[in-house]
Design a protein around this motif. Structure first.
Motif, PDB file in Angstrom:
ATOM      1  N   UNK A 210       0.870  -1.128  -0.018  1.00 39.15           N
ATOM      2  CA  UNK A 210       0.025   0.048  -0.103  1.00 39.15           C
ATOM      3  C   UNK A 210       0.962   1.126   0.005  1.00 39.15           C
ATOM      4  N   UNK A 211       0.170   2.370  -0.169  1.00 36.74           N
ATOM      5  CA  UNK A 211       1.000   3.695  -0.291  1.00 36.74           C
ATOM      6  C   UNK A 211       1.699   3.993  -1.446  1.00 36.74           C
ATOM      7  N   UNK A 212       1.295   3.226  -2.570  1.00 30.47           N
ATOM      8  CA  UNK A 212       2.072   3.508  -3.931  1.00 30.47           C
ATOM      9  C   UNK A 212       1.267   4.370  -4.738  1.00 30.47           C
ATOM     10  N   UNK A 213       1.943   5.191  -5.713  1.00 23.43           N
ATOM     11  CA  UNK A 213       1.271   6.044  -6.525  1.00 23.43           C
ATOM     12  C   UNK A 213       2.045   5.897  -7.845  1.00 23.43           C
ATOM     13  N   UNK A 214       1.942   5.624  -8.774  1.00 24.33           N
ATOM     14  CA  UNK A 214       2.807   5.510 -10.197  1.00 24.33           C
ATOM     15  C   UNK A 214       1.729   5.274 -11.452  1.00 24.33           C
ATOM     16  N   UNK A 215       2.224   5.722 -12.717  1.00 23.88           N
ATOM     17  CA  UNK A 215       1.686   5.784 -13.802  1.00 23.88           C
ATOM     18  C   UNK A 215       1.651   4.223 -14.427  1.00 23.88           C
ATOM     19  N   UNK A 216       0.536   4.002 -14.827  1.00 24.37           N
ATOM     20  CA  UNK A 216       0.412   2.539 -15.600  1.00 24.37           C
ATOM     21  C   UNK A 216      -0.430   2.797 -16.907  1.00 24.37           C
ATOM     22  N   UNK A 217       0.139   2.610 -17.922  1.00 22.41           N
ATOM     23  CA  UNK A 217      -0.368   2.935 -19.295  1.00 22.41           C
ATOM     24  C   UNK A 217      -0.951   4.300 -19.340  1.00 22.41           C
ATOM     25  N   UNK A 218      -0.434   5.220 -19.012  1.00 23.58           N
ATOM     26  CA  UNK A 218      -0.880   6.706 -18.872  1.00 23.58           C
ATOM     27  C   UNK A 218      -1.942   7.131 -17.773  1.00 23.58           C
ATOM     28  N   UNK A 219      -2.315   6.196 -16.638  1.00 27.53           N
ATOM     29  CA  UNK A 219      -3.118   6.330 -15.936  1.00 27.53           C
ATOM     30  C   UNK A 219      -2.402   6.164 -14.360  1.00 27.53           C
ATOM     31  N   UNK A 220      -2.843   6.924 -13.564  1.00 24.78           N
ATOM     32  CA  UNK A 220      -2.382   6.617 -12.236  1.00 24.78           C
ATOM     33  C   UNK A 220      -2.801   4.966 -11.504  1.00 24.78           C
ATOM     34  N   UNK A 221      -1.900   4.697 -10.805  1.00 27.62           N
ATOM     35  CA  UNK A 221      -2.181   3.331 -10.201  1.00 27.62           C
ATOM     36  C   UNK A 221      -1.649   3.341  -8.971  1.00 27.62           C
ATOM     37  N   UNK A 222      -2.089   2.453  -7.918  1.00 24.84           N
ATOM     38  CA  UNK A 222      -1.570   2.139  -6.741  1.00 24.84           C
ATOM     39  C   UNK A 222      -0.676   0.743  -6.871  1.00 24.84           C
ATOM     40  N   UNK A 223      -0.899   0.062  -7.861  1.00 28.83           N
ATOM     41  CA  UNK A 223      -0.191  -1.236  -7.893  1.00 28.83           C
ATOM     42  C   UNK A 223       1.021  -0.906  -8.842  1.00 28.83           C
ATOM     43  N   UNK A 224       2.125  -0.718  -8.184  1.00 28.94           N
ATOM     44  CA  UNK A 224       3.591  -0.358  -8.646  1.00 28.94           C
ATOM     45  C   UNK A 224       4.813  -1.106  -8.567  1.00 28.94           C
ATOM     46  N   UNK A 225       4.632  -2.237  -7.471  1.00 26.95           N
ATOM     47  CA  UNK A 225       5.398  -3.172  -7.791  1.00 26.95           C
ATOM     48  C   UNK A 225       4.797  -4.397  -7.500  1.00 26.95           C
ATOM     49  N   UNK A 226       5.399  -5.417  -8.341  1.00 21.84           N
ATOM     50  CA  UNK A 226       5.103  -6.902  -8.229  1.00 21.84           C
ATOM     51  C   UNK A 226       5.963  -7.800  -7.481  1.00 21.84           C
ATOM     52  N   UNK A 227       7.346  -7.279  -7.361  1.00 27.19           N
ATOM     53  CA  UNK A 227       8.235  -8.155  -6.636  1.00 27.19           C
ATOM     54  C   UNK A 227       8.962  -7.450  -5.529  1.00 27.19           C
ATOM     55  N   UNK A 228       9.712  -8.081  -4.675  1.00 27.00           N
ATOM     56  CA  UNK A 228      10.599  -7.359  -3.732  1.00 27.00           C
ATOM     57  C   UNK A 228      11.629  -8.397  -3.252  1.00 27.00           C
ATOM     58  N   UNK A 229      12.723  -7.549  -2.993  1.00 26.62           N
ATOM     59  CA  UNK A 229      13.973  -8.301  -2.254  1.00 26.62           C
ATOM     60  C   UNK A 229      14.675  -7.194  -1.396  1.00 26.62           C
ATOM     61  N   UNK A 230      15.464  -7.632  -0.458  1.00 23.92           N
ATOM     62  CA  UNK A 230      15.932  -9.040  -0.413  1.00 23.92           C
ATOM     63  C   UNK A 230      15.314  -9.734   0.823  1.00 23.92           C
ATOM     64  N   UNK A 231      15.180 -11.093   0.507  1.00 21.21           N
ATOM     65  CA  UNK A 231      14.570 -11.864   1.582  1.00 21.21           C
ATOM     66  C   UNK A 231      15.615 -12.933   2.125  1.00 21.21           C
ATOM     67  N   UNK A 232      15.865 -12.828   3.272  1.00 23.52           N
ATOM     68  CA  UNK A 232      16.952 -13.961   3.854  1.00 23.52           C
ATOM     69  C   UNK A 232      16.206 -15.445   3.895  1.00 23.52           C
ATOM     70  N   UNK A 233      17.103 -16.329   3.830  1.00 19.92           N
ATOM     71  CA  UNK A 233      16.513 -17.811   3.848  1.00 19.92           C
ATOM     72  C   UNK A 233      15.671 -18.104   4.916  1.00 19.92           C
ATOM     73  N   UNK A 234      15.916 -17.402   6.246  1.00 22.01           N
ATOM     74  CA  UNK A 234      15.154 -17.555   7.334  1.00 22.01           C
ATOM     75  C   UNK A 234      13.874 -17.007   7.375  1.00 22.01           C
ATOM     76  N   UNK A 235      13.512 -16.263   6.074  1.00 19.56           N
ATOM     77  CA  UNK A 235      12.084 -15.420   6.060  1.00 19.56           C
ATOM     78  C   UNK A 235      11.038 -16.756   5.463  1.00 19.56           C
ATOM     79  N   UNK A 236      11.776 -17.743   4.977  1.00 19.40           N
ATOM     80  CA  UNK A 236      10.982 -18.650   4.070  1.00 19.40           C
ATOM     81  C   UNK A 236       9.618 -19.110   5.058  1.00 19.40           C
TER      82      UNK A 236
END
Length: 383
Positions: A343-369
């Motif tokens: 949450x808390x995102x604001x970006x442009x997607x195909x010329x329109x504002x969108x709150x869906x701006x990131x699809x992946x994230x890093x860095x997650x350690x093995x202990x987070x599994x």
């Protein structure tokens, strides 16, 4: 009955009748072995020929002949490689993979796929999470893994990562060999004509949404995603080498994240480049980290109309230092995901504002599994 009288004339006739038989016996005596041998060859050849026919006709036979059937017709061009292993050099691989058809309409039913390309040192400690992400979406994705050359993976046969390693070479952080590895992943993925999107990931990346959301987001996008910005500080323009001019000026110099999401057209362009490659290889060496500048600068100059200037992979630099923050098991909470990632995102997607701006994230350690597997079904939509 009277005994038969044997006359001389009868003996003469008898001798004449017996003589041909004796002649025939002589022929058989001398040529018989050869005739028997020829007959043997004939019978054996006939039986062998019949057996070959039966073997070819019956798929149940345990002694099928070894026959390699090459794809014919259009299948020769559209069928992806049956194995990711090959002995092509990078030059040969890039040359083959950079072919692109000029006719826009495909002459076959093409289902666009997303190529997930993992750039790793060895194992994928978060693979169980990715297995849940991919589950139920066969035919819509491809997987490619570039690890250290000496690493031998041991994924089970039913794993989506089984035999998905490509021929690799050593990749050093901050050097051109890292970009070579990225190009190597792109090239191997381009060999499959159905791959339309190419996502570069590390072993510490996770998907933030289910497969359907990510797939539709990419397929409907009008742009590719590459982090590109003008950093006027010492870690941006301060790394520029004047020897790159006039091909690259300091005003064109850009910086960006290593992790990208590009479509097929841009992937081919990245693979084909030799002009910018030679400049960066010669004049961008630590403390100039080429994986942060080569692709962003080149695409900013040549293909700025095709990129969105941001990556879809979240990386946290808020803690400072030369490397981004790493999240361990104590960081993995519902509150962490909702406040920092979902949450808390604001970006442009195909010329329109969108709150869906990131699809992946890093860095997650093995202990987070373990906590990730627990939260994923309710929070991330898969598992």
């Amino acid at each position: 009955m009277l005994p038969r009288v044997f006359h001389a004339e009868d003996g003469k006739d008898l001798a004449q009748r017996i003589q041909p038989r004796g002649y025939l016996f002589s022929i058989v005596k001398y040529f018989g072995p050869f005739l028997l041998l020829a007959a043997g060859f004939f019978i054996f050849g006939a039986r062998f020929f019949d057996t070959r026919i039966l073997k070819l006709q019956s798929p149940k036979s345990g002694f099928l002949p070894c026959i390699t059937v090459e794809p014919s017709g259009i299948n020769r061009w559209i069928k992806p490689p049956s194995s990711l292993l090959h002995n092509m050099s990078d030059h040969e691989l890039f040359w083959v993979a950079s072919f692109a058809p000029e006719v826009k309409n495909y002459p076959f039913k093409r289902v666009p796929k997303v190529a997930f390309m993992f750039l790793t040192r060895g194992p994928l400690p978060l693979s169980p999470l990715w297995e849940q992400f991919f589950n139920g979406n066969k035919g819509l994705y491809s997987i490619y893994i570039h690890s250290l050359p000496g690493y031998k993976a041991s994924y089970p046969k039913d794993s989506v990562f089984y035999k998905r390693q490509i021929p690799s070479q050593v990749a050093e952080w901050g050097r051109m060999s890292m970009c070579d590895a990225e190009k190597r992943l792109l090239a191997n993925a381009l060999l499959d004509l159905s791959n339309e999107w190419f996502v570069l990931l590390s072993e510490s990346c996770i998907p933030l949404y289910n497969f359907s959301i990510i797939y539709k987001y990419l397929q409907r996008s009008h742009f590719s995603y590459m982090g590109v910005f003008d950093d006027k500080g010492p870690h941006g323009r301060g790394r520029y080498n004047p020897n790159m001019a006039p091909l690259i000026t300091i005003n064109q110099w850009r910086k960006g994240s290593q992790w990208f999401e590009v479509d097929r057209k841009l992937a081919i362009y990245i693979l084909q480049d030799t002009k910018y490659y030679s400049k960066f290889k010669e004049f961008c060496k630590p403390p100039c980290y080429v994986d942060e500048h080569y692709f962003p600068t080149m695409l900013h100059i040549e293909k700025s109309n095709l990129i969105a200037n941001n990556s879809l992979t979240f990386v946290d630099w808020s803690r400072g230092g030369a490397h981004p923050a790493t999240f361990g098991k104590d960081d993995i909470t519902e509150e962490f995901f909702k406040k920092k990632l979902l949450s808390g995102w604001d970006c442009m997607y195909n010329g329109q504002h969108s709150s869906l701006c990131v699809l992946f994230a890093r860095k997650f350690a093995p202990s987070s599994l373990k906590p990730l597997l627990q939260l994923a079904p309710a929070l991330l939509g898969y598992g």
